[in-house]
Design a protein around this motif. Structure first.
Motif, PDB file in Angstrom:
ATOM      1  N   ALA A 129      36.925  99.927  -3.570  1.00 22.82           N
ATOM      2  CA  ALA A 129      37.712  98.832  -4.156  1.00 22.82           C
ATOM      3  C   ALA A 129      38.050  97.783  -3.108  1.00 22.82           C
ATOM      4  O   ALA A 129      37.931  96.577  -3.358  1.00 22.82           O
ATOM      5  CB  ALA A 129      38.988  99.399  -4.780  1.00 22.82           C
ATOM      6  N   VAL A 130      38.470  98.243  -1.931  1.00 24.33           N
ATOM      7  CA  VAL A 130      38.835  97.308  -0.859  1.00 24.33           C
ATOM      8  C   VAL A 130      37.582  96.568  -0.383  1.00 24.33           C
ATOM      9  O   VAL A 130      37.622  95.358  -0.135  1.00 24.33           O
ATOM     10  CB  VAL A 130      39.511  98.052   0.321  1.00 24.33           C
ATOM     11  CG1 VAL A 130      39.949  97.075   1.398  1.00 24.33           C
ATOM     12  CG2 VAL A 130      40.705  98.856  -0.162  1.00 24.33           C
TER      13      VAL A 130
ATOM     14  N   ILE B   3      34.832  95.865  -2.095  1.00 29.61           N
ATOM     15  CA  ILE B   3      34.424  94.858  -3.089  1.00 29.61           C
ATOM     16  C   ILE B   3      35.337  93.630  -3.005  1.00 29.61           C
ATOM     17  O   ILE B   3      34.881  92.482  -3.008  1.00 29.61           O
ATOM     18  CB  ILE B   3      34.443  95.456  -4.521  1.00 29.61           C
ATOM     19  CG1 ILE B   3      33.356  96.530  -4.656  1.00 29.61           C
ATOM     20  CG2 ILE B   3      34.248  94.388  -5.583  1.00 29.61           C
ATOM     21  CD1 ILE B   3      33.460  97.377  -5.920  1.00 29.61           C
ATOM     22  N   LEU B   4      36.638  93.898  -2.904  1.00 28.04           N
ATOM     23  CA  LEU B   4      37.600  92.792  -2.846  1.00 28.04           C
ATOM     24  C   LEU B   4      37.369  91.915  -1.615  1.00 28.04           C
ATOM     25  O   LEU B   4      37.351  90.680  -1.711  1.00 28.04           O
ATOM     26  CB  LEU B   4      39.031  93.358  -2.828  1.00 28.04           C
ATOM     27  CG  LEU B   4      40.118  92.306  -2.936  1.00 28.04           C
ATOM     28  CD1 LEU B   4      40.418  91.993  -4.391  1.00 28.04           C
ATOM     29  CD2 LEU B   4      41.406  92.770  -2.266  1.00 28.04           C
TER      30      LEU B   4
ATOM     31  N   LYS C 186      34.187  89.865  -1.935  1.00 25.00           N
ATOM     32  CA  LYS C 186      34.411  88.755  -2.868  1.00 25.00           C
ATOM     33  C   LYS C 186      35.162  87.627  -2.177  1.00 25.00           C
ATOM     34  O   LYS C 186      34.823  86.452  -2.282  1.00 25.00           O
ATOM     35  CB  LYS C 186      35.250  89.256  -4.053  1.00 25.00           C
ATOM     36  CG  LYS C 186      34.471  89.468  -5.310  1.00 25.00           C
ATOM     37  CD  LYS C 186      35.424  89.755  -6.437  1.00 25.00           C
ATOM     38  CE  LYS C 186      34.685  90.232  -7.657  1.00 25.00           C
ATOM     39  NZ  LYS C 186      35.576  90.660  -8.711  1.00 25.00           N
ATOM     40  N   LYS C 187      36.242  88.014  -1.482  1.00 30.03           N
ATOM     41  CA  LYS C 187      37.082  87.031  -0.795  1.00 30.03           C
ATOM     42  C   LYS C 187      36.267  86.259   0.235  1.00 30.03           C
ATOM     43  O   LYS C 187      36.328  85.038   0.314  1.00 30.03           O
ATOM     44  CB  LYS C 187      38.230  87.759  -0.083  1.00 30.03           C
ATOM     45  CG  LYS C 187      39.519  87.794  -0.866  1.00 30.03           C
ATOM     46  CD  LYS C 187      40.497  88.803  -0.315  1.00 30.03           C
ATOM     47  CE  LYS C 187      40.868  88.635   1.120  1.00 30.03           C
ATOM     48  NZ  LYS C 187      41.792  89.680   1.598  1.00 30.03           N
TER      49      LYS C 187
ATOM     50  N   GLN D   7      33.649  83.883  -1.197  1.00 23.77           N
ATOM     51  CA  GLN D   7      34.218  82.698  -1.866  1.00 23.77           C
ATOM     52  C   GLN D   7      34.965  81.780  -0.906  1.00 23.77           C
ATOM     53  O   GLN D   7      35.443  80.726  -1.294  1.00 23.77           O
ATOM     54  CB  GLN D   7      35.171  83.149  -2.974  1.00 23.77           C
ATOM     55  CG  GLN D   7      34.450  83.748  -4.164  1.00 23.77           C
ATOM     56  CD  GLN D   7      35.397  84.122  -5.282  1.00 23.77           C
ATOM     57  OE1 GLN D   7      36.522  83.647  -5.359  1.00 23.77           O
ATOM     58  NE2 GLN D   7      34.962  84.996  -6.163  1.00 23.77           N
TER      59      GLN D   7
ATOM     60  N   ASP E 190      47.853  90.567   5.040  1.00 23.40           N
ATOM     61  CA  ASP E 190      48.126  91.803   4.300  1.00 23.40           C
ATOM     62  C   ASP E 190      49.438  92.432   4.773  1.00 23.40           C
ATOM     63  O   ASP E 190      50.226  92.918   3.978  1.00 23.40           O
ATOM     64  CB  ASP E 190      46.994  92.819   4.518  1.00 23.40           C
ATOM     65  CG  ASP E 190      45.909  92.701   3.454  1.00 23.40           C
ATOM     66  OD1 ASP E 190      45.922  91.705   2.724  1.00 23.40           O
ATOM     67  OD2 ASP E 190      45.064  93.610   3.362  1.00 23.40           O
TER      68      ASP E 190
ATOM     69  N   MET F  33      50.933  93.427   1.248  1.00 22.52           N
ATOM     70  CA  MET F  33      49.800  94.094   0.595  1.00 22.52           C
ATOM     71  C   MET F  33      49.524  95.461   1.228  1.00 22.52           C
ATOM     72  O   MET F  33      49.221  96.429   0.516  1.00 22.52           O
ATOM     73  CB  MET F  33      48.560  93.200   0.671  1.00 22.52           C
ATOM     74  CG  MET F  33      47.369  93.740  -0.091  1.00 22.52           C
ATOM     75  SD  MET F  33      47.677  93.987  -1.857  1.00 22.52           S
ATOM     76  CE  MET F  33      46.784  92.631  -2.569  1.00 22.52           C
TER      77      MET F  33
ATOM     78  N   LEU G  44      49.580  98.833  -0.915  1.00 21.78           N
ATOM     79  CA  LEU G  44      48.442  99.742  -1.047  1.00 21.78           C
ATOM     80  C   LEU G  44      48.803 101.171  -0.640  1.00 21.78           C
ATOM     81  O   LEU G  44      48.184 102.124  -1.099  1.00 21.78           O
ATOM     82  CB  LEU G  44      47.249  99.231  -0.227  1.00 21.78           C
ATOM     83  CG  LEU G  44      46.641  97.930  -0.742  1.00 21.78           C
ATOM     84  CD1 LEU G  44      45.521  97.453   0.164  1.00 21.78           C
ATOM     85  CD2 LEU G  44      46.122  98.083  -2.159  1.00 21.78           C
TER      86      LEU G  44
END
Lengths: 313, 248
Positions: free
Chosen positions: B3-4, B6-7, B10-11, B14, B76, B81, B85
């Motif tokens: 999950a981390v 992928i995030l 993505k970040k 972008q 974070d 964050m 988490l």
């Protein structure tokens, strides 16, 4: 009991942040946690959410030791913990994946949560374009992705508009109806009165009072009678309680409001048009809070203490 | 961890700022400096300059990923964050791996793009592609290892940016990424051997020319991995403090 906290003590540096805190919270209830800044509310919530691990005492959630069932807990932090450059859906997917949701199940749950938090129409927008209230709702939504049984909310309505606040209240009511247990920390007493079955007042790391909201109001807050009129008050009202000037009238703090009202009505019976306002002022949780914690500013006190200790730096 | 990962990917993908620093600026500067330094040069000398500038600027600019690594960890930590988490089933080890691995990928992508640009536009030689591949992975490991250490050591983002610039620009200057190492004073040539940029640049150049001996390849690989491992070791020592700070 869903949650049992026994004799929990925690430290912030050399200072005790929590001192022998004990609480029991029953399943399906909404329990408020109230206290001034730095009282230890967030510390307690972080301990319950397994963020702070360094503490003494015993915590059991559904008869299991704390930290052993993180998938049963949803934590809504005070801070907006979202990726601002990504969409709401991406943020929800992220939190869903952390709890093992994948594929169809993940997409379905994200759609449900978006609906629940009222952001279905804006799910694909980047979070940075959201208003404060929308971010707060999404912050809550992230904690709901895995369908937790216990939801810990740390001041979830800070700095938002009344509409968003009202929406969050409705959400909490729905969650309660579904059987979720909610722990709700806030500064706003009216939120506790509106949402919570029970409340604990915490100050300087200690639970100074706790119980059902109505019981605490009965125990600590004295009702008052407010009188506003064109005639002087009957002198004998002094014997019912303390009389103070208040908003151009008088406030009589008394345990026996009915005889006070009778006496006032008797005074005005010949000229009733002279009486402008007569009402019983309902005791508020805020009164209980101030009577228990005092009016002194805690930030100043804390700063003075730190100064006396040579400061943090 | 997935999950981390992928995030973060993505970040990063972008992030237009990151795209500028990682790809656009190096390409602009590469074109600019090649134009300046090759004007009037003969074909052989021109090719020599190009084969020095392309890996040189690639090595220099991969170090700027450290800024992004510092930024993501500090944000974070400061925005809560990391603490948030900790309330999820994600372990602290997987959090760290999930944050680090995407940067390995990003650096590898950056090297591929910059070398690819060199090949397509300037027909730079790539005579030992397999060695170049392994060296690129080693360099990515070095940079992200140092980045991880920096991200967990510094207190503020500004401090991280300042130190990264010292490492990236100072290292580039001393390692012969801007000026051929042979033209530098002897003392600086000795200093250069203590810097990862020097080893990466020299071995990239040799592998492009097809003259990189296996012994030199393994020496470079070892040095780069040692710097990376050093960074990781520092990061591991510092990580518990970082988590403690983040958790409040």
């Amino acid at each position: 009991m869903l949650l049992q906290i026994e004799q929990v003590t925690s430290w912030y540096g050399k200072n005790e942040a929590l001192k022998q805190v004990s609480l029991s919270i029953s399943k399906g209830s909404c329990y408020g946690l109230v206290g001034p800044n730095g009282a230890g509310k967030s510390t307690l919530l972080k301990i319950l959410a397994s963020i702070i691990l360094d503490y003494q005492g015993k915590i059991q959630i559904a008869n299991q030791p704390n930290g052993s069932q993180k998938d049963q807990i949803g934590y809504v932090p005070q801070e907006i913990c979202l990726e601002q450059n990504l969409s709401a859906i991406s943020n929800l997917y992220f939190f869903g994946r952390l709890y093992g949701l994948r594929g169809k199940e993940l997409r379905k749950r994200a759609a449900e949560v978006l609906e629940e938090i009222g952001l279905s129409e804006r799910g694909k927008d980047k979070v940075m374009k959201y208003s404060g209230g929308m971010k707060r709702r999404l912050n809550i939504g992230c904690a709901l992705m895995h369908g937790p049984k216990l939801i810990i909310m740390d001041e979830p309505t800070v700095g938002i508009d009344p509409q968003s606040r009202s929406y969050i209240f409705q959400m909490i009511a729905r969650l309660k109806k579904k059987g979720c247990t909610i722990i709700y920390a806030t500064h706003y007493m009216e939120e506790i009165e509106k949402l919570c079955d029970g409340v604990a007042f915490i100050d300087q790391g200690k639970i100074i009072e706790h119980g059902a909201v109505n019981e605490l109001l009965q125990k600590h807050a004295i009702p008052s009678v407010f009188v506003k009129g064109n005639q002087a008050l009957p002198e004998e009202l002094d014997r019912f309680g303390k009389v103070t000037n208040h908003h151009g009238g008088y406030l009589i703090t008394t345990n026996t409001p009915i005889p006070v009202m009778e006496a006032v009505l008797h005074r005005y019976q010949d000229e009733p048009e002279e009486l402008i306002q007569l009402e019983i002022v309902r005791p508020r949780l805020e009164d209980v809070f101030f009577s228990l914690t005092g009016n002194e500013l805690r930030d100043d006190k804390k700063a003075l203490q730190e100064q006396a200790m040579g400061g943090k730096w | 961890m997935g999950a981390v990962f992928i995030l973060e990917m993505k970040k990063n993908l972008q992030d237009r700022g990151l795209l500028f620093w990682m790809v656009i600026l190096p390409i602009i500067l590469t074109v600019l400096f090649i134009t300046v330094f090759t004007s009037g040069a003969e074909k052989i000398a021109k090719q020599e300059i190009i084969t020095s500038i392309i890996p040189g600027y690639t090595v220099m600019f991969v170090f700027f990923i450290i800024i992004s690594m510092v930024s993501t960890f500090i944000k974070d930590r400061d925005l809560g964050m990391t603490a948030r988490l900790a309330s999820t089933p994600l372990s602290s080890k997987n959090y760290l791996l999930g944050k680090w691995i995407p940067y390995m990928f990003m650096v590898c992508i950056q090297i591929i793009i910059l070398f690819g640009f060199g090949k397509v536009v300037y027909d730079v030689q790539m005579k030992q592609p397999i060695l170049l591949f392994y060296l690129s992975i080693a360099l990515a490991f070095t940079v992200t290892g140092l980045g991880l250490a920096m991200a967990l050591l510094v207190k503020t983002e500004n401090m991280g940016i300042a130190l990264t610039q010292v490492i990236a620009l100072g290292g580039a200057l001393l390692s012969g990424l801007w000026v051929p190492i042979e033209m530098m004073p002897e003392i600086l040539q000795t200093v250069a051997t203590f810097l990862p940029q020097y080893w990466a640049h020299q071995s990239f150049q040799d592998a492009m020319h097809g003259t990189l001996m296996l012994e030199d390849f393994f020496t470079s690989l070892l040095v780069l991995m040692a710097f990376g491992c050093g960074g990781f070791l520092l990061a591991m020592v510092r990580y518990p403090y970082f988590l403690k700070q983040a958790r409040g």
